[in-house]
Design an enzyme around this catalytic site. Structure first.
Site, short mmCIF file in Angstrom:
data_model
loop_
_atom_site.label_atom_id
_atom_site.label_comp_id
_atom_site.label_asym_id
_atom_site.label_seq_id
_atom_site.Cartn_x
_atom_site.Cartn_y
_atom_site.Cartn_z
N HIS A 1 -7.57 -45.38 13.30
CA HIS A 1 -6.66 -44.81 14.30
C HIS A 1 -7.36 -44.60 15.66
O HIS A 1 -7.00 -45.23 16.65
CB HIS A 1 -6.13 -43.45 13.83
CG HIS A 1 -5.46 -43.44 12.51
ND1 HIS A 1 -4.23 -44.00 12.26
CD2 HIS A 1 -5.87 -42.91 11.32
CE1 HIS A 1 -3.89 -43.81 11.00
NE2 HIS A 1 -4.86 -43.15 10.40
O1 RIB Z 1 -2.80 -39.36 12.03
C1 RIB Z 1 -4.08 -39.86 12.32
C2 RIB Z 1 -4.82 -38.94 13.25
O2 RIB Z 1 -4.98 -37.67 12.61
C3 RIB Z 1 -6.24 -39.42 13.56
O3 RIB Z 1 -6.61 -38.97 14.83
C4 RIB Z 1 -7.06 -38.73 12.52
O4 RIB Z 1 -8.41 -38.54 12.93
C5 RIB Z 1 -6.37 -37.40 12.43
O5 RIB Z 1 -6.84 -36.59 13.50
#
Ligand code: RIB
Ligand code: CA
Length: 308
Positions: free
Chosen positions: A238
């Site tokens: 992500h």
């Molecule tokens: O949903 C994914 C996000 O939530 C990413 O930033 C992960 O690190 C968590 O913070």
């Protein structure tokens, strides 16, 4: 060079994003601010320093920020990231100190004194929103906010309607999305296409460096949850999408649309309501990313992480 402040809740994917930023000459990391999210603030502030030391950068200024959302009880994600937030690798405690002062004051002071700063939030938006509320004058001085959060066609990952970062602090997200500052959003629609693979993890191990070993260990651990949940062949990286966009925006594609945040309904709290088809006359406040070149993304990661 893009002058950036990374706001983060490490988290294995945050950690890879921080390493990518510190390995990239296009990026000048003015400081890193920790926020409560994946794990409590004490751990996100500790993990941020662990990652900076792993990158050989104990000089980076790291600040602790807000330890809970605006008006909500903190929800964490140890079920995804493990109890330390960086499970998959055993790390010694960091020796570099936290900076004196609160992360929100660092964000405000830096934006007031430095032109063209880009904010790169990788966790709940509590620090960013608190800075905007305390110093509304900074909204027009911020060059851009490039954040990981939200979802549209991909729906939610912490509830059926919401992505974790937005869900944890929807009031903060509402403040940021209404700030008028130019926004680039890397939602699950994009990040779920940037999946790790066993081959790539082996490429990291083959680097034969502490950074390569750490990234391999983190992603090995991190992906177990998503593979079990989605039946996917890898885990979505992500947060590195945010830094990759700063380095090379051509990696990704999206649409400039209106995005608003649900803050009232218990059922859909934290939902990012994107007017993808332009069915309203609401102002287009965000570049909402949805596509990306996975091969080039991982090539960038491999090349840059290989320099640390
Ligand atoms: O949903 C994914 C996000 O939530 C990413 O930033 C992960 O690190 C968590 O913070
Ligand atoms: Ca994160």
């Amino acid at each position: 060079m893009r002058k950036i402040i990374i706001d983060t809740d490490p988290g294995q994917d945050d950690a890879v994003a921080i390493l990518l930023a510190l390995a990239s000459p296009e990026v000048d990391v003015l400081g890193i601010t920790a926020v409560a999210g994946n794990v409590p603030l004490e751990l996100t502030a500790k993990n941020t320093r662990i990652v900076c030391e792993l990158a050989g950068r104990p000089d980076v200024k790291v600040f602790a920020g807000c330890d809970r959302p605006i008006g909500r009880t903190l929800v964490t994600a140890e079920h995804v990231h493990g109890q330390t937030g960086l499970n998959g690798v055993e790390h010694p405690d960091p020796t570099m100190p936290l900076q004196e002062g609160h992360a929100v004051d660092f964000i405000i002071d830096t934006i007031r004194s430095t032109d063209d700063v880009t904010l790169c939030p990788l966790g709940p938006l509590t620090n960013i929103a608190t800075a905007l509320e305390r110093a509304p004058d900074i909204a027009e001085r911020i060059k851009e906010i490039v954040l990981m959060g939200g979802a549209y066609f991909e729906v939610g990952n912490i509830t059926p309607a919401a992505e974790f970062n937005i869900y944890v602090d929807p009031e903060a997200a509402d403040i940021v999305f209404k700030s008028g500052t130019p926004l680039v959003v890397a939602p699950l629609d994009l990040t779920h296409k940037m999946l790790t693979s066993a081959e790539w993890i082996e490429t990291m191990r083959a680097l034969g460096t502490p950074v390569g070993d750490a990234v391999a260990g983190w992603t090995d651990f991190f992906e177990r949850f998503d593979v079990a949940k989605y039946g996917s062949a890898g885990a979505p990286l992500h947060d590195p999408c945010v830094i990759a966009h700063i380095i090379d925006p051509s990696l990704f594609s999206g649409r400039h649309v209106n995005v608003e945040i649900e803050t009232e309904s218990p059922l859909t709290r934290g939902m990012t309501v994107a007017d993808w088809w332009g069915v309203t006359d609401r102002a287009k406040n965000a570049l909402f990313l949805g596509g990306g070149d996975r091969a080039r993304f991982f090539d960038l990661l491999t090349t840059r992480l290989g320099t640390l």
